[in-house]
Design a protein around this motif. Structure first.
Motif, PDB file in Angstrom:
ATOM      1  N   GLY A   7       3.695  -4.406   9.139  1.00  0.00           N
ATOM      2  CA  GLY A   7       2.936  -3.173   8.993  1.00  0.00           C
ATOM      3  C   GLY A   7       3.501  -2.143   9.949  1.00  0.00           C
ATOM      4  O   GLY A   7       4.664  -2.208  10.342  1.00  0.00           O
TER       5      GLY A   7
ATOM      6  N   PHE B 159       0.851  -1.196   0.000  1.00  0.00           N
ATOM      7  CA  PHE B 159       0.000   0.000   0.000  1.00  0.00           C
ATOM      8  C   PHE B 159       0.886   1.247   0.000  1.00  0.00           C
ATOM      9  O   PHE B 159       2.064   1.180   0.346  1.00  0.00           O
ATOM     10  CB  PHE B 159      -0.954   0.014   1.202  1.00  0.00           C
ATOM     11  CG  PHE B 159      -0.290  -0.240   2.535  1.00  0.00           C
ATOM     12  CD1 PHE B 159       0.414   0.756   3.196  1.00  0.00           C
ATOM     13  CD2 PHE B 159      -0.412  -1.480   3.150  1.00  0.00           C
ATOM     14  CE1 PHE B 159       1.006   0.532   4.428  1.00  0.00           C
ATOM     15  CE2 PHE B 159       0.174  -1.722   4.387  1.00  0.00           C
ATOM     16  CZ  PHE B 159       0.880  -0.710   5.025  1.00  0.00           C
TER      17      PHE B 159
ATOM     18  N   MET C 146      -3.586  -4.397   7.670  1.00  0.00           N
ATOM     19  CA  MET C 146      -3.636  -2.952   7.390  1.00  0.00           C
ATOM     20  C   MET C 146      -4.157  -2.678   5.993  1.00  0.00           C
ATOM     21  O   MET C 146      -3.794  -3.361   5.024  1.00  0.00           O
ATOM     22  CB  MET C 146      -2.240  -2.324   7.504  1.00  0.00           C
ATOM     23  CG  MET C 146      -1.800  -1.982   8.917  1.00  0.00           C
ATOM     24  SD  MET C 146      -0.211  -1.103   8.914  1.00  0.00           S
ATOM     25  CE  MET C 146      -0.690   0.449   8.159  1.00  0.00           C
ATOM     26  N   PHE C 147      -5.032  -1.699   5.873  1.00  0.00           N
ATOM     27  CA  PHE C 147      -5.504  -1.183   4.580  1.00  0.00           C
ATOM     28  C   PHE C 147      -5.961  -2.300   3.650  1.00  0.00           C
ATOM     29  O   PHE C 147      -5.542  -2.389   2.500  1.00  0.00           O
ATOM     30  CB  PHE C 147      -4.397  -0.353   3.912  1.00  0.00           C
ATOM     31  CG  PHE C 147      -3.956   0.834   4.714  1.00  0.00           C
ATOM     32  CD1 PHE C 147      -4.873   1.761   5.205  1.00  0.00           C
ATOM     33  CD2 PHE C 147      -2.606   1.040   4.977  1.00  0.00           C
ATOM     34  CE1 PHE C 147      -4.474   2.838   5.946  1.00  0.00           C
ATOM     35  CE2 PHE C 147      -2.193   2.129   5.720  1.00  0.00           C
ATOM     36  CZ  PHE C 147      -3.126   3.044   6.209  1.00  0.00           C
TER      37      PHE C 147
ATOM     38  N   THR D 280       1.700   5.069   1.198  1.00  0.00           N
ATOM     39  CA  THR D 280       1.515   6.136   2.178  1.00  0.00           C
ATOM     40  C   THR D 280       2.471   7.261   1.826  1.00  0.00           C
ATOM     41  O   THR D 280       3.686   7.043   1.770  1.00  0.00           O
ATOM     42  CB  THR D 280       1.808   5.629   3.602  1.00  0.00           C
ATOM     43  OG1 THR D 280       0.910   4.557   3.908  1.00  0.00           O
ATOM     44  CG2 THR D 280       1.620   6.740   4.624  1.00  0.00           C
TER      45      THR D 280
ATOM     46  N   SER E  45       0.858  -7.597   9.370  1.00  0.00           N
ATOM     47  CA  SER E  45       0.417  -6.223   9.556  1.00  0.00           C
ATOM     48  C   SER E  45      -0.908  -6.111  10.286  1.00  0.00           C
ATOM     49  O   SER E  45      -1.443  -5.025  10.446  1.00  0.00           O
ATOM     50  CB  SER E  45       0.272  -5.540   8.186  1.00  0.00           C
ATOM     51  OG  SER E  45      -0.822  -6.098   7.465  1.00  0.00           O
TER      52      SER E  45
ATOM     53  N   GLN F 254      -5.208   6.423  14.214  1.00  0.00           N
ATOM     54  CA  GLN F 254      -5.606   6.411  12.813  1.00  0.00           C
ATOM     55  C   GLN F 254      -5.228   5.090  12.155  1.00  0.00           C
ATOM     56  O   GLN F 254      -6.019   4.506  11.406  1.00  0.00           O
ATOM     57  CB  GLN F 254      -4.955   7.587  12.077  1.00  0.00           C
ATOM     58  CG  GLN F 254      -5.519   7.861  10.685  1.00  0.00           C
ATOM     59  CD  GLN F 254      -4.882   7.005   9.596  1.00  0.00           C
ATOM     60  OE1 GLN F 254      -3.725   6.627   9.708  1.00  0.00           O
ATOM     61  NE2 GLN F 254      -5.642   6.705   8.554  1.00  0.00           N
ATOM     62  N   ILE F 255      -4.019   4.617  12.446  1.00  0.00           N
ATOM     63  CA  ILE F 255      -3.576   3.343  11.864  1.00  0.00           C
ATOM     64  C   ILE F 255      -4.418   2.194  12.413  1.00  0.00           C
ATOM     65  O   ILE F 255      -4.844   1.301  11.673  1.00  0.00           O
ATOM     66  CB  ILE F 255      -2.085   3.119  12.143  1.00  0.00           C
ATOM     67  CG1 ILE F 255      -1.245   4.150  11.375  1.00  0.00           C
ATOM     68  CG2 ILE F 255      -1.667   1.703  11.756  1.00  0.00           C
ATOM     69  CD1 ILE F 255       0.222   4.140  11.727  1.00  0.00           C
TER      70      ILE F 255
ATOM     71  N   GLN G 262      -7.597   1.584  10.711  1.00  0.00           N
ATOM     72  CA  GLN G 262      -7.488   1.042   9.359  1.00  0.00           C
ATOM     73  C   GLN G 262      -6.890  -0.367   9.341  1.00  0.00           C
ATOM     74  O   GLN G 262      -6.480  -0.862   8.300  1.00  0.00           O
ATOM     75  CB  GLN G 262      -6.632   1.969   8.489  1.00  0.00           C
ATOM     76  CG  GLN G 262      -7.219   3.354   8.286  1.00  0.00           C
ATOM     77  CD  GLN G 262      -8.521   3.326   7.523  1.00  0.00           C
ATOM     78  OE1 GLN G 262      -8.676   2.550   6.586  1.00  0.00           O
ATOM     79  NE2 GLN G 262      -9.479   4.148   7.926  1.00  0.00           N
ATOM     80  N   THR G 263      -6.844  -0.986  10.524  1.00  0.00           N
ATOM     81  CA  THR G 263      -6.249  -2.314  10.655  1.00  0.00           C
ATOM     82  C   THR G 263      -7.325  -3.304  11.086  1.00  0.00           C
ATOM     83  O   THR G 263      -8.065  -3.052  12.043  1.00  0.00           O
ATOM     84  CB  THR G 263      -5.110  -2.290  11.693  1.00  0.00           C
ATOM     85  OG1 THR G 263      -4.123  -1.340  11.265  1.00  0.00           O
ATOM     86  CG2 THR G 263      -4.454  -3.653  11.832  1.00  0.00           C
TER      87      THR G 263
END
Length: 254
Positions: free
Chosen positions: A190, A151, A252-253, A153, A249, A210-211, A214-215
């Protein structure tokens, strides 16, 4: 646990993910050699922690971004293998050492790019090459990528590009070293709560939250989430696993 008498080398093993990798490899019964760039005291603490488990350990200085120093390091490693472990070869190599640069694509400098190339690509390529005679047949190599190779970033274009290159290199290692029974895999963490990139993920509550949002598993990763996966890849339990990218991770995302 009964020691396997196998020996693992973890670059950048004095702190963060590398420290946890080294400790988890020891939990599996492996003797461990770690490298450090400047933090000798921290490295010795890791060595002491492993020795308390009844295993052997050693720490050697290495700048993984300075290829010109690799021959000297290999000689020091051979000497340490003989004197500390009564051995001539190691079984597992974990290319973990690294640094990060957070800079937009538009403003990344050539010096920053070159530093990342030297540490994350050129260093891994040529250190592993020079260690081939020291790695036992039937051993394993684990390289370290990043979720950022999957992904995107903003701010990590150069860093992620190096990790993408290492993912391709890992497949070539697996193909070319397979005749010796040497497996090569890559782990892609991640976002992890370490001092990486100034400790932003660990210390900035807003970034952390925030992370986590999104996990899939609902939190940010911890070093201990990664070390155990590396220890698995460096074990007979993973004897039929090679050329694989294992992302750790937490989802994540997705």
């Amino acid at each position: 646990m009964t020691p396997t008498n196998k020996i693992a080398l973890v670059t950048g093993g004095s702190r963060g993910l590398g420290k946890d990798m080294a400790l988890n490899l020891a939990k599996k019964g492996n003797h461990v050699i770690i490298t450090y760039n400047s933090q000798q005291g921290a490295a010795q603490e890791v060595v002491s922690a492993i020795e308390k488990q009844g295993l052997k350990a050693a720490a050697l200085q290495l700048n993984t971004g300075a290829v010109e120093g690799f021959d000297k390091f290999v000689e020091a490693l051979k000497s340490t293998l003989q004197t500390t472990f009564n051995a001539t070869q190691l079984h597992y190599l974990v290319n973990n050492a690294g640094t990060g640069v957070h800079q937009s694509f538009a403003t990344t400098t050539e010096a920053q790019f070159d530093e990342l190339v030297n540490i994350h690509l050129k260093g891994v390529f040529f250190l592993t090459q020079k260690l081939l005679p020291v790695i036992a047949d039937g051993g394993a190599i684990v390289n370290v990528s990043s979720g950022l190779a999957r992904f995107s970033t903003p701010g990590y274009s150069a860093y992620a590009a190096m990790k993408g290159a290492i993912e391709v290199l890992t497949r070539y290692m697996a193909k070319e070293l397979g005749a010796r029974g040497i497996r090569a895999n890559i782990i892609a963490p991640g976002a992890i709560e370490t001092d990486f990139a100034g400790g932003t993920v660990r210390d900035n509550a807003q970034v952390n939250a925030q992370i986590a949002s999104q996990t899939a598993l609902g939190r940010v990763g911890l070093p201990e989430d990664i070390g155990s996966v590396v220890a698995f890849l460096c074990s007979d339990d993973a004897r039929w696993v090679t050329a694989q990218r294992v992302e750790a991770s937490g989802g994540m995302f997705l």
